[in-house]
Design a protein around this motif. Structure first.
Motif, PDB file in Angstrom:
ATOM      1  N   VAL A   1       0.837  -1.206   0.000  1.00  0.00           N
ATOM      2  CA  VAL A   1       0.000   0.000   0.000  1.00  0.00           C
ATOM      3  C   VAL A   1       0.868   1.250   0.000  1.00  0.00           C
ATOM      4  O   VAL A   1       0.515   2.262  -0.611  1.00  0.00           O
ATOM      5  N   PHE A   2       2.016   1.179   0.645  1.00  0.00           N
ATOM      6  CA  PHE A   2       2.934   2.323   0.593  1.00  0.00           C
ATOM      7  C   PHE A   2       3.347   2.621  -0.838  1.00  0.00           C
ATOM      8  O   PHE A   2       3.345   3.776  -1.278  1.00  0.00           O
ATOM      9  N   HIS A   3       3.675   1.579  -1.604  1.00  0.00           N
ATOM     10  CA  HIS A   3       4.062   1.813  -2.994  1.00  0.00           C
ATOM     11  C   HIS A   3       2.903   2.395  -3.795  1.00  0.00           C
ATOM     12  O   HIS A   3       3.115   3.259  -4.650  1.00  0.00           O
ATOM     13  N   ASP A   4       1.690   1.957  -3.530  1.00  0.00           N
ATOM     14  CA  ASP A   4       0.531   2.500  -4.234  1.00  0.00           C
ATOM     15  C   ASP A   4       0.409   3.999  -3.984  1.00  0.00           C
ATOM     16  O   ASP A   4       0.142   4.780  -4.906  1.00  0.00           O
ATOM     17  N   TRP A   5       0.596   4.408  -2.741  1.00  0.00           N
ATOM     18  CA  TRP A   5       0.517   5.841  -2.417  1.00  0.00           C
ATOM     19  C   TRP A   5       1.632   6.627  -3.103  1.00  0.00           C
ATOM     20  O   TRP A   5       1.385   7.667  -3.712  1.00  0.00           O
ATOM     21  N   SER A   6       2.852   6.134  -2.997  1.00  0.00           N
ATOM     22  CA  SER A   6       3.974   6.880  -3.568  1.00  0.00           C
ATOM     23  C   SER A   6       3.875   6.939  -5.080  1.00  0.00           C
ATOM     24  O   SER A   6       4.189   7.951  -5.706  1.00  0.00           O
ATOM     25  N   GLY A   7       3.428   5.839  -5.707  1.00  0.00           N
ATOM     26  CA  GLY A   7       3.262   5.834  -7.155  1.00  0.00           C
ATOM     27  C   GLY A   7       2.254   6.869  -7.612  1.00  0.00           C
ATOM     28  O   GLY A   7       2.439   7.528  -8.642  1.00  0.00           O
ATOM     29  N   GLU A   8       1.171   7.030  -6.854  1.00  0.00           N
ATOM     30  CA  GLU A   8       0.159   8.024  -7.196  1.00  0.00           C
ATOM     31  C   GLU A   8       0.713   9.436  -7.075  1.00  0.00           C
ATOM     32  O   GLU A   8       0.371  10.334  -7.844  1.00  0.00           O
ATOM     33  N   LEU A   9       1.624   9.651  -6.127  1.00  0.00           N
ATOM     34  CA  LEU A   9       2.185  10.988  -5.942  1.00  0.00           C
ATOM     35  C   LEU A   9       3.191  11.349  -7.026  1.00  0.00           C
ATOM     36  O   LEU A   9       3.241  12.493  -7.468  1.00  0.00           O
ATOM     37  N   VAL A  10       3.995  10.399  -7.467  1.00  0.00           N
ATOM     38  CA  VAL A  10       5.024  10.729  -8.455  1.00  0.00           C
ATOM     39  C   VAL A  10       4.493  10.667  -9.880  1.00  0.00           C
ATOM     40  O   VAL A  10       4.998  11.340 -10.773  1.00  0.00           O
ATOM     41  N   MET A  11       3.458   9.839 -10.129  1.00  0.00           N
ATOM     42  CA  MET A  11       2.820   9.765 -11.445  1.00  0.00           C
ATOM     43  C   MET A  11       1.306   9.758 -11.246  1.00  0.00           C
ATOM     44  O   MET A  11       0.646   8.722 -11.365  1.00  0.00           O
ATOM     45  N   PRO A  12       0.725  10.910 -10.886  1.00  0.00           N
ATOM     46  CA  PRO A  12      -0.690  10.958 -10.505  1.00  0.00           C
ATOM     47  C   PRO A  12      -1.626  10.603 -11.651  1.00  0.00           C
ATOM     48  O   PRO A  12      -1.405  10.983 -12.800  1.00  0.00           O
ATOM     49  N   THR A  13      -2.681   9.869 -11.296  1.00  0.00           N
ATOM     50  CA  THR A  13      -3.719   9.565 -12.271  1.00  0.00           C
ATOM     51  C   THR A  13      -4.765  10.665 -12.334  1.00  0.00           C
ATOM     52  O   THR A  13      -5.459  10.817 -13.331  1.00  0.00           O
ATOM     53  N   SER A  14      -4.876  11.442 -11.240  1.00  0.00           N
ATOM     54  CA  SER A  14      -5.780  12.588 -11.206  1.00  0.00           C
ATOM     55  C   SER A  14      -5.415  13.445 -10.005  1.00  0.00           C
ATOM     56  O   SER A  14      -4.815  12.944  -9.040  1.00  0.00           O
ATOM     57  N   PRO A  15      -5.758  14.742 -10.018  1.00  0.00           N
ATOM     58  CA  PRO A  15      -5.459  15.590  -8.855  1.00  0.00           C
ATOM     59  C   PRO A  15      -6.094  15.074  -7.572  1.00  0.00           C
ATOM     60  O   PRO A  15      -5.481  15.099  -6.505  1.00  0.00           O
ATOM     61  N   GLY A  16      -7.327  14.569  -7.666  1.00  0.00           N
ATOM     62  CA  GLY A  16      -7.999  14.059  -6.484  1.00  0.00           C
ATOM     63  C   GLY A  16      -7.319  12.833  -5.905  1.00  0.00           C
ATOM     64  O   GLY A  16      -7.155  12.718  -4.687  1.00  0.00           O
ATOM     65  N   ALA A  17      -6.909  11.930  -6.792  1.00  0.00           N
ATOM     66  CA  ALA A  17      -6.234  10.718  -6.329  1.00  0.00           C
ATOM     67  C   ALA A  17      -4.886  11.049  -5.702  1.00  0.00           C
ATOM     68  O   ALA A  17      -4.488  10.448  -4.696  1.00  0.00           O
ATOM     69  N   ALA A  18      -4.166  12.018  -6.288  1.00  0.00           N
ATOM     70  CA  ALA A  18      -2.875  12.428  -5.730  1.00  0.00           C
ATOM     71  C   ALA A  18      -3.053  13.050  -4.353  1.00  0.00           C
ATOM     72  O   ALA A  18      -2.273  12.789  -3.429  1.00  0.00           O
ATOM     73  N   ALA A  19      -4.076  13.886  -4.195  1.00  0.00           N
ATOM     74  CA  ALA A  19      -4.334  14.516  -2.904  1.00  0.00           C
ATOM     75  C   ALA A  19      -4.677  13.470  -1.851  1.00  0.00           C
ATOM     76  O   ALA A  19      -4.208  13.538  -0.706  1.00  0.00           O
ATOM     77  N   ALA A  20      -5.495  12.488  -2.239  1.00  0.00           N
ATOM     78  CA  ALA A  20      -5.866  11.434  -1.298  1.00  0.00           C
ATOM     79  C   ALA A  20      -4.652  10.595  -0.903  1.00  0.00           C
ATOM     80  O   ALA A  20      -4.477  10.230   0.269  1.00  0.00           O
TER      81      ALA A  20
END
Length: 391
Positions: free
Chosen positions: A160-179
């Motif tokens: 789950v940590f990798h899922d969070w970090s992956g979303e931050l460095v290559m965001p799929t959407s602004p909302g997902a990155a913020a979450a």
């Protein structure tokens, strides 16, 4: 007239993520510095030539602290703490000194038996014959396991940590990155609290009880080391294997000359540049970059990928060549912000490559390499998956 995006500078139908290098070459032919629009971030000066890039990376007038930007209003909504990428000397020097001893060549050498053990365990799960995704099964879990183990992240939390970090460095959407940013912040804050209570071992536990770090700095340090400590190495391992398979003569050379494993990693850093560009820098005062006037408050970004394929520094730069002198490539940056984790990334990639070729010597693309998906962000570029055929 607004500046163009890199995609707008590409030929119609060209997939910029898969192959940005013709666009960089066209820009570089016109000059070392260009005004471009970065979607979601605004206009900036992009440095694409090697010598200009190297000079800019070492120029103290270009600062990483966003408060030097003429358009600064806040640090943004997705920042996790305050880390070294967001600071300048002397604050940056102080923060870097607190962790530098853990990433020296000597410290990394002591980790090598652990790196090899993790790699062998992962290789045991790969088929001797058949197909598997090298990213999901090998290139990703190796650095995630290593950096999380080094810092003290429990094994159960690593996916789950990798899922969070992956979303931050290559965001799929602004909302997902913020979450993802909010979830990772909450998780790291809890991990730090456990460290202060002596319930977390590893580097993070040591930092939590050390003097010299504010709560915000400690949170930022944990975030930077965890994220930067594995995302880029995933792309380096998979990118190196991709380059070798795409150049069978070089793969054959490496099979005959295992001593070229280190040079293969260096050439891959130059050729594929997992860290595609630097974080934004901001002019604290007016300056010139190779003849281009930069005003105080302007945003500057250095394209490490473009600079490392400058033909004035590397002849025939689009050729992957293990025997090429790679000294001076900018895969890890340059200057005060040169990648702190470079010795660890080099060691992980070299171990991963050497053991992969030893234990799974028969490798081939399992699909047309032209159909592979490359993911890119403002900073990073790498393969989403690398299906390989074994045996």
């Amino acid at each position: 007239m607004p500046a163009p995006t890199l995609q707008e500078l590409a030929p119609d139908g060209h997939d910029l993520a898969s192959d940005p290098y013709p666009v960089y070459a066209a820009l570089r032919a016109k000059g070392p510095v260009h005004r471009v629009l970065v979607p979601g971030s605004g206009e900036c000066w992009l440095v694409v030539a090697h010598d200009a890039a190297r000079a800019a990376l070492a120029d103290p007038r270009l600062r990483n602290d966003i408060r030097h930007s003429s358009t600064w209003q806040s640090d943004g909504g997705h920042a996790v703490g305050r880390n070294m990428l967001q600071t300048d000397p002397p604050q940056h020097t102080r923060l870097r000194r607190l962790v530098a001893s853990h990433f020296t060549a000597r410290s990394v050498a002591e980790l090598r038996p652990m790196l090899e053990a993790v790699a062998r365990d992962l290789l045991d799960t790969l088929p001797e014959r058949g197909t598997a995704d090298l990213v999901a099964r090998y290139a990703l879990p190796l650095p995630v396991t290593v950096i999380c183990g080094l810092l003290g992240v429990p094994a159960a939390d690593r996916t789950v940590f990798h899922d969070w970090s992956g979303e931050l460095v290559m965001p799929t959407s602004p909302g997902a990155a913020a979450a993802a940013g909010a979830a990772l912040t909450e998780y790291l804050a809890d991990l730090i609290a456990r460290g202060r209570e002596g319930r977390t071992s590893g580097l993070l536990g040591d930092l939590a009880t050390a003097d010299g770090l504010s709560s915000e700095e400690l949170l930022g340090m944990a975030f930077l080391i965890l994220v930067a400590g594995h995302e880029t190495t995933v792309d380096l391992i998979s990118g190196t294997v991709h380059a070798l398979l795409a150049h069978p003569d070089q793969l054959a050379l490496l099979r005959d000359r295992p001593d070229l494993t280190g040079p293969a990693v260096e050439e891959s850093l130059r050729y594929h540049s997992p860290v595609h560009a630097t974080a934004f820098r901001f002019a604290a005062e007016p300056l010139d970059i190779d003849g281009t006037r930069i005003q105080a408050g302007d945003t500057v970004q250095v394209s490490l990928a473009a600079a490392s394929r400058d033909p004035l520094r590397f002849p025939e730069p689009d050729r992957f060549d293990l025997r090429r002198p790679t000294r001076g490539h900018l895969g890890f940056g340059h200057g005060p912000h040169h990648c702190l984790g470079a010795p660890l990334a080099r060691a992980e990639a070299a171990v991963a490559l050497r053991l992969l070729l030893r234990h799974r010597p028969a490798l081939a693309f399992a699909t047309d390499p032209g159909t592979l998906t490359w993911c890119s962000s403002t900073l990073l570029r790498g393969l989403a998956a690398l299906p390989l055929r074994f045996g």
